[in-house]
Design a protein around this motif. Structure first.
Motif, mmCIF file in Angstrom:
data_model
loop_
_atom_site.group_PDB
_atom_site.id
_atom_site.type_symbol
_atom_site.label_atom_id
_atom_site.label_comp_id
_atom_site.label_asym_id
_atom_site.label_seq_id
_atom_site.Cartn_x
_atom_site.Cartn_y
_atom_site.Cartn_z
ATOM 1 N N VAL A 193 -13.550 -31.743 21.287
ATOM 2 C CA VAL A 193 -14.597 -32.065 20.309
ATOM 3 C C VAL A 193 -13.967 -32.045 18.926
ATOM 4 O O VAL A 193 -13.198 -31.151 18.584
ATOM 5 C CB VAL A 193 -15.812 -31.116 20.412
ATOM 6 C CG1 VAL A 193 -15.428 -29.671 20.139
ATOM 7 C CG2 VAL A 193 -16.902 -31.540 19.433
ATOM 8 N N SER A 194 -14.266 -33.088 18.186
ATOM 9 C CA SER A 194 -13.672 -33.262 16.849
ATOM 10 C C SER A 194 -14.800 -33.488 15.847
ATOM 11 O O SER A 194 -15.848 -34.036 16.203
ATOM 12 C CB SER A 194 -12.742 -34.486 16.869
ATOM 13 O OG SER A 194 -12.399 -34.887 15.559
ATOM 14 N N PRO A 195 -14.564 -33.132 14.581
ATOM 15 C CA PRO A 195 -15.494 -33.647 13.560
ATOM 16 C C PRO A 195 -15.413 -35.174 13.575
ATOM 17 O O PRO A 195 -14.434 -35.735 14.068
ATOM 18 C CB PRO A 195 -14.949 -33.072 12.245
ATOM 19 C CG PRO A 195 -13.869 -32.121 12.602
ATOM 20 C CD PRO A 195 -13.432 -32.404 13.993
ATOM 21 N N PRO A 196 -16.396 -35.864 13.039
ATOM 22 C CA PRO A 196 -16.394 -37.330 13.139
ATOM 23 C C PRO A 196 -15.160 -37.946 12.505
ATOM 24 O O PRO A 196 -14.551 -37.387 11.590
ATOM 25 C CB PRO A 196 -17.645 -37.739 12.343
ATOM 26 C CG PRO A 196 -18.473 -36.532 12.256
ATOM 27 C CD PRO A 196 -17.564 -35.356 12.311
ATOM 28 N N VAL A 234 -23.732 -27.425 22.702
ATOM 29 C CA VAL A 234 -22.571 -28.069 23.336
ATOM 30 C C VAL A 234 -21.747 -26.967 23.978
ATOM 31 O O VAL A 234 -21.336 -26.020 23.298
ATOM 32 C CB VAL A 234 -21.725 -28.843 22.298
ATOM 33 C CG1 VAL A 234 -20.474 -29.420 22.954
ATOM 34 C CG2 VAL A 234 -22.558 -29.949 21.649
ATOM 35 N N LYS A 235 -21.515 -27.083 25.272
ATOM 36 C CA LYS A 235 -20.806 -26.013 25.985
ATOM 37 C C LYS A 235 -19.409 -26.486 26.405
ATOM 38 O O LYS A 235 -19.185 -27.667 26.638
ATOM 39 C CB LYS A 235 -21.602 -25.575 27.232
ATOM 40 C CG LYS A 235 -22.969 -24.987 26.888
ATOM 41 C CD LYS A 235 -23.603 -24.235 28.036
ATOM 42 C CE LYS A 235 -22.881 -22.947 28.404
ATOM 43 N NZ LYS A 235 -22.968 -21.902 27.379
ATOM 44 N N ASN A 236 -18.507 -25.532 26.485
ATOM 45 C CA ASN A 236 -17.168 -25.756 27.061
ATOM 46 C C ASN A 236 -16.390 -26.876 26.363
ATOM 47 O O ASN A 236 -15.845 -27.774 27.007
ATOM 48 C CB ASN A 236 -17.292 -26.066 28.569
ATOM 49 C CG ASN A 236 -18.066 -24.996 29.291
ATOM 50 O OD1 ASN A 236 -17.814 -23.800 29.095
ATOM 51 N ND2 ASN A 236 -19.040 -25.390 30.105
ATOM 52 N N ALA A 237 -16.337 -26.812 25.050
ATOM 53 C CA ALA A 237 -15.610 -27.826 24.274
ATOM 54 C C ALA A 237 -14.315 -27.225 23.748
ATOM 55 O O ALA A 237 -14.271 -26.060 23.363
ATOM 56 C CB ALA A 237 -16.471 -28.284 23.099
ATOM 57 N N VAL A 238 -13.262 -28.037 23.765
ATOM 58 C CA VAL A 238 -12.014 -27.616 23.114
ATOM 59 C C VAL A 238 -12.050 -28.158 21.690
ATOM 60 O O VAL A 238 -12.108 -29.376 21.479
ATOM 61 C CB VAL A 238 -10.783 -28.160 23.867
ATOM 62 C CG1 VAL A 238 -9.513 -27.896 23.079
ATOM 63 C CG2 VAL A 238 -10.698 -27.511 25.244
ATOM 64 N N LEU A 239 -12.057 -27.256 20.730
ATOM 65 C CA LEU A 239 -12.166 -27.677 19.329
ATOM 66 C C LEU A 239 -10.844 -28.243 18.835
ATOM 67 O O LEU A 239 -9.778 -27.668 19.101
ATOM 68 C CB LEU A 239 -12.561 -26.490 18.445
ATOM 69 C CG LEU A 239 -14.063 -26.245 18.251
ATOM 70 C CD1 LEU A 239 -14.781 -26.025 19.566
ATOM 71 C CD2 LEU A 239 -14.293 -25.065 17.310
#
Ligand code: FE2
Length: 422
Positions: free
Chosen positions: A49-52, A6-11
């Motif tokens: 992007v988040s944990p579920p 997964v590229k370019n995700a804001v955590l």
């Protein structure tokens, strides 16, 4: 070769743009510009992007049964329980399973990959228990489902209530539930808490009890739950669900109660959508909100998570099993719309829920399960504001749901403008 990159995700919880490498169902690396080949590459384009999401409190056995056999006209908890009692003898295994599986598909599409559901144990056939055990086991590759043995009519009030609850646990139900405020007397309620906590201690199980789900300021079952958790050494293994009477309790009493709950490591599960609907129904004006005191609980270091509770059933006619809807309601009803409050609302439907369920490998750090949701939002606050599309939902490194980006094209006069809501 990686399974997924997964590229370019804001955590979630960070402003940094990162890549996430996944192999054999686990996250192996998180960092900027990971250089590696992968069977599948997803460009998150700067989205969150988040944990579920985690639903810490659901009634999957009743979900999607709205109108069967009739609608709840008064809107009260007690009429809902009566309608569920009318429906139980009419339930068939296949229809029940079909509804549960449909609900699970909704959950996956919304990024809820962990669900704790209560399951009614008061019907002597235990058919509902059998079906939800099947659903739990069949859906394990996609969703972690935890079952709570829930004696809907009261474990002492229902005929053979204790025996049936124990039989459900013998079949593999995970957690001991209860509903002390529905027993015939306050004393019977206290007795039910003692018996149920002793069953959990003997079997080495967790407890999750519907407690004080009323507007009665004198309901005291959560106090008894904290006492039994302390007495039996159930530290960190007990959850108090609903706790709505806490809204109406005397302030001095609450100042004594909260430290008792903190002392035994109690988790709390608040259900903002449903209890905003059910509580205060006997009030004229002003009408009480009837939610537990979430900011005060959090300030005592008590873990508070949220549940959807009901989805289109006798207690709640709406919902699509979107935990962001639950958090959105919580932010309003609990006056938690400051930046810190909103972040805590997001945590209540993610990491705090993982603590309630005791999930292993939850999170977005190397070594965690490769489970995540990429949302069409820049950060958690925007996710709460928009409740946006879950673009990709990933379970153990595989995409289990995809939703196209939502974009509108607005035409006003001669101009045409793209509105992407972000
Ligand atoms: Fe509930």
């Amino acid at each position: 070769m990686l399974d997924l990159l997964v590229k370019n995700a804001v955590l979630a919880g960070s402003d940094a743009v990162s890549d996430i490498a996944c192999q054999d169902g686990r996250i192996t690396e998180v960092g900027p510009a990971i250089k590696a080949l992968a069977h599948r590459v997803i460009d998150a384009r700067g989205y969150l992007v988040s944990p579920p999401f985690v639903d810490s409190h659901l009634h999957m056995d009743a979900a999607l049964s709205l109108g069967m056999p009739r609608r709840n006209d008064s809107g009260t908890l007690l009429e809902g329980i009566r309608i569920w009692g009318e429906l139980k003898p009419l339930l068939t295994p296949q229809a029940l399973k079909d509804r549960a599986l449909k609900l699970v598909r909704w959950s996956v599409a919304k990024g809820n990959l962990a669900i704790r559901t209560h399951v009614d144990t008061t019907d002597p056939s235990l058919m509902v228990v059998e079906i939800l055990l099947e659903v739990r086991d069949e859906m394990r590759p996609y969703v972690d489902i935890q079952l709570v043995a829930f004696p809907q009519d009261g474990v002492l009030r229902a005929p053979r209530g204790i025996e049936l609850l124990e039989r459900a646990l013998n079949k593999g139900v995970d957690v001991v539930g209860g509903i002390p405020h529905l027993e015939r007397t306050m004393e019977q309620g206290r007795e039910s808490v003692r018996i149920l906590c002793e069953i959990a201690a003997r079997r080495g199980l967790m407890v999750d009890m519907h407690c004080d789900e009323s507007d009665d300021p004198h309901s005291r079952h959560v106090e008894m739950l904290a006492f039994e958790a302390q007495r039996l050494g159930l530290h960190g293994r007990v959850t108090g669900s609903h706790l709505t009477s806490m809204h109406s309790m005397d302030n001095y009493y609450v100042s004594k109660l909260l430290p008792l709950m903190a002392e035994c490591g109690m988790h709390c599960v608040c259900n903002p959508l449903v209890n905003m609907n059910l509580q205060g129904r006997h009030d004229t004006y002003p009408k009480r909100r009837g939610l537990m005191r979430v900011p005060e609980l959090l300030s005592q270091g008590i873990n508070v998570a949220f549940g959807h509770d009901d989805v289109m059933d006798p207690w709640y006619p709406m919902g699509s099993h979107d935990m962001l809807e639950v958090a959105h309601m919580g932010a309003h009803a609990l006056h938690m719309t400051g930046v810190g409050g909103l972040k805590r609302m997001f945590q209540a439907v993610t990491e705090n829920g993982a603590k309630v369920l005791g999930l292993d490998g939850y999170g977005l750090t190397p070594g965690c399960n490769a489970d995540m949701v990429i949302l069409q939002a820049a950060d958690e606050l925007e996710a709460l504001r928009l409740r946006p599309a879950r673009l990709w939902v990933i379970r153990r490194g595989k995409v289990v749901s995809e939703t196209p980006e939502v974009v509108a094209t607005v035409t006003i006069g001669k101009g045409e403008e793209r509105v992407d809501f972000v």
